[in-house]
Design an enzyme around this catalytic site. Sequence first.
Site, PDB file in Angstrom:
ATOM      1  N   ASP A 338       1.224  -0.999   0.209  1.00 12.98           N
ATOM      2  CA  ASP A 338      -0.317   0.020   0.014  1.00 12.98           C
ATOM      3  C   ASP A 338       1.367   0.847  -0.410  1.00 12.98           C
ATOM      4  OD1 ASP A 338      -2.964  -0.365   0.064  1.00 12.98           O
ATOM      5  OD2 ASP A 338      -3.202  -0.131   2.127  1.00 12.98           O
ATOM      6  N   LYS A 360       0.170   3.259  -6.816  1.00  9.59           N
ATOM      7  CA  LYS A 360       0.932   3.654  -7.917  1.00  9.59           C
ATOM      8  C   LYS A 360       0.282   2.755  -9.503  1.00  9.59           C
ATOM      9  CE  LYS A 360       5.163   6.338  -7.295  1.00  9.59           C
ATOM     10  NZ  LYS A 360       6.017   4.793  -6.957  1.00  9.59           N
ATOM     11  N   MET A 475      -7.866   9.639   8.121  1.00  5.64           N
ATOM     12  CA  MET A 475      -7.797  10.035   6.863  1.00  5.64           C
ATOM     13  C   MET A 475      -9.099  12.065   6.904  1.00  5.64           C
ATOM     14  SD  MET A 475      -9.214   6.854   4.982  1.00  5.64           S
ATOM     15  CE  MET A 475      -9.848   5.869   6.660  1.00  5.64           C
TER      16      MET A 475
HETATM   17  N1  SAH Z   1      -4.584   0.928   8.895  1.00  7.82           N
HETATM   18  C1  SAH Z   1      -4.609   1.897   8.860  1.00  7.82           C
HETATM   19  C2  SAH Z   1      -5.314   3.264   8.794  1.00  7.82           C
HETATM   20  C3  SAH Z   1      -5.412   2.927   7.704  1.00  7.82           C
HETATM   21  S1  SAH Z   1      -6.408   4.659   6.952  1.00  7.82           S
HETATM   22  C4  SAH Z   1      -3.615   1.928   9.997  1.00  7.82           C
HETATM   23  O1  SAH Z   1      -3.911   0.568  11.266  1.00  7.82           O
HETATM   24  O2  SAH Z   1      -2.756   2.397  11.134  1.00  7.82           O
HETATM   25  C5  SAH Z   1      -5.176   6.311   6.201  1.00  7.82           C
HETATM   26  C6  SAH Z   1      -5.252   6.885   7.329  1.00  7.82           C
HETATM   27  O3  SAH Z   1      -4.217   6.225   8.254  1.00  7.82           O
HETATM   28  C7  SAH Z   1      -4.517   8.024   7.272  1.00  7.82           C
HETATM   29  O4  SAH Z   1      -5.559   8.893   6.557  1.00  7.82           O
HETATM   30  C8  SAH Z   1      -3.811   8.987   8.645  1.00  7.82           C
HETATM   31  O5  SAH Z   1      -4.652   9.497   9.084  1.00  7.82           O
HETATM   32  C9  SAH Z   1      -3.534   7.638   9.167  1.00  7.82           C
HETATM   33  N2  SAH Z   1      -2.212   7.426   9.179  1.00  7.82           N
HETATM   34  C10 SAH Z   1      -1.275   5.581   8.831  1.00  7.82           C
HETATM   35  N3  SAH Z   1      -0.242   6.389   9.138  1.00  7.82           N
HETATM   36  C11 SAH Z   1       0.094   7.169   9.714  1.00  7.82           C
HETATM   37  C12 SAH Z   1       0.713   7.875  10.249  1.00  7.82           C
HETATM   38  N4  SAH Z   1       2.231   7.318  10.220  1.00  7.82           N
HETATM   39  N5  SAH Z   1       1.358   8.958  10.661  1.00  7.82           N
HETATM   40  C13 SAH Z   1      -0.289   9.452  11.113  1.00  7.82           C
HETATM   41  N6  SAH Z   1      -1.561   9.438  10.490  1.00  7.82           N
HETATM   42  C14 SAH Z   1      -1.063   7.628   9.734  1.00  7.82           C
END
Ligand code: SAH
Length: 544
Positions: A338, A360, A475
């Site tokens: 991803d 991508k 998000m």
């Molecule tokens: N499955 C992922 C979330 C996917 S949705 C999880 O459990 O973390 C994607 C969102 O995750 C992004 O828009 C952001 O809000 C958050 N996110 C993921 N990685 C992040 C990071 N390193 N720092 C801050 N927010 C993050």
Amino acid sequence: MDRSPLLIVGHGTRSAAGVAQFAALVERIRRRAAVDDVDGGFIELSRPPLTDAVGALVARGHRRLVALPLVLAAAGHGKGDIPAALARERQRHPGLRYAYGRPLGPHPLLHEVLARRIDAALDGDDRAGTWVALIGRGSTDPDANAEVAKVARLLWEGRGYAGVEPGFVSLAEPSVPAVLERLRRLGARRIVVAPYFLFAGVLPERIGAQSDAYAAGHRELDVRVAGVIGDCDALADLVLERHAEALRGDIRMNCDTCAYRVALPGFADKVGRPQTPHHHPDDPADGHGHHHHHGDHHHEPALRPGQVAVVGGGPGPDDLITVRGKAMLDAADVVVADRLAPAGLLRGLRPGVLVVDAGKVPRGPAMTQDAINDALIGHARAGRRVVRLKGGDPYVFGRGHEEVLACAAAGVGTVLVPGVSSAVAGPALAGVPVTHRGVAHDVTVVSGHLPPGHPDSLVDWAALARGRGTVVLLMAVESIAKIAGALVEHGRAPDTPVLVVRDAGHPGQRSWSSRLDELGALAAREEVRPPAVFVVGPVVDLRG
Ligand code: SAH
């Protein structure tokens, strides 16, 4: 003659008929009374589990056994899974010893049975006008596939068929339709498809279905499907011959072409690969309180060829993946990553691992979910070990379960490996606990991808506003002004503290403090970009 008890080890099948044929063979051998005792069990899928069969033999006073893998050719089951399962039984029963028998084929007894099954399908029609497609299981072990080619040749020798061509129902080429097409082009009019299988099962059924489908498209051909080897006297004879041979103590498999010892082209990653035992669903739970040996990894489900592991990679730095997730990556042949999957982990893969960047595509922003599912299923069906690497946890706004369901619908097995979610780790890495005794006793993780008021939204923003606990927004960068506005409008205090954490865990991690009524302005002013999490609630003030 040494009459040491015989333990017959099957790999298991989802077919009740296959299990019944296995049981009938065990019973047939028992009736022969050629050895002191006989029992049989499976390493997975079917009952009885191997551990019950071993337990029964031990209970009847036996300590020295002949263990015979009931497989036609040496591949993953015979070389790895069954020995690993037997090693575990030896740990359970101190003093237990066993001699390990050779795989059954190739053997003239089996070739005779195959010829009889083919004759039955011919029903009096002549061999000379008949081509045979001998269909093996197919393996990611080239040695096992070569055995099927050898059997095809031996079956042809001296029997008067027009020809015998090998094919495979899974994991190897040519496939059933491909070998039928090859025979048609060679001028075949009558073809008998002969499954090189011991017993009934899902794969022999598939051979029948694929043959029928091919025949339906080629009405000019006479395509018939022969029966499997099945429970019969010849098979019992062969099992007893392998038993005697194991006791003579000179059984050597062909190691010259063994992919686990020799780097064969395309299979170099197999050399020296450790084996992990299968877990039968009826196996007793591990760790009865006592011995759990160091280095014994059988709590980890291994990633098998043809399977997809959906793995949570954690929030970003490459050491926040779980140990199990890392083991899956180390085993992978293909990684479908991803956009938010930890990039550092991809640089640490073995050479030769195919990385598919799902974030991508050549002429577009990102692969669609359908394209991702198709890629996972396609690589798995080609016999590869597939890891779907996601950011955070696969089941927290990660669409991980959609992928698991798509694989299941396609008959592809999956392993789910949870991950450290940014919803909890993002705030934590910036110094904010999402709960704290006496401050917040609940935490709600919310997707902000649809703003309040959006017709498709499933979020009750008013209820969130009425609560007093922690709200973590993912998000939400684009909609944050509207979200903050809705929370205030429905009753959250305007001065509720908020922390924004961007790129949590990465070297460029940044965070901003704000309050609910100033949040939209802050996000705009600071040009906060994804990925970012927003933590809302009194826990934010605990930050040191
Ligand atoms: N499955 C992922 C979330 C996917 S949705 C999880 O459990 O973390 C994607 C969102 O995750 C992004 O828009 C952001 O809000 C958050 N996110 C993921 N990685 C992040 C990071 N390193 N720092 C801050 N927010 C993050």
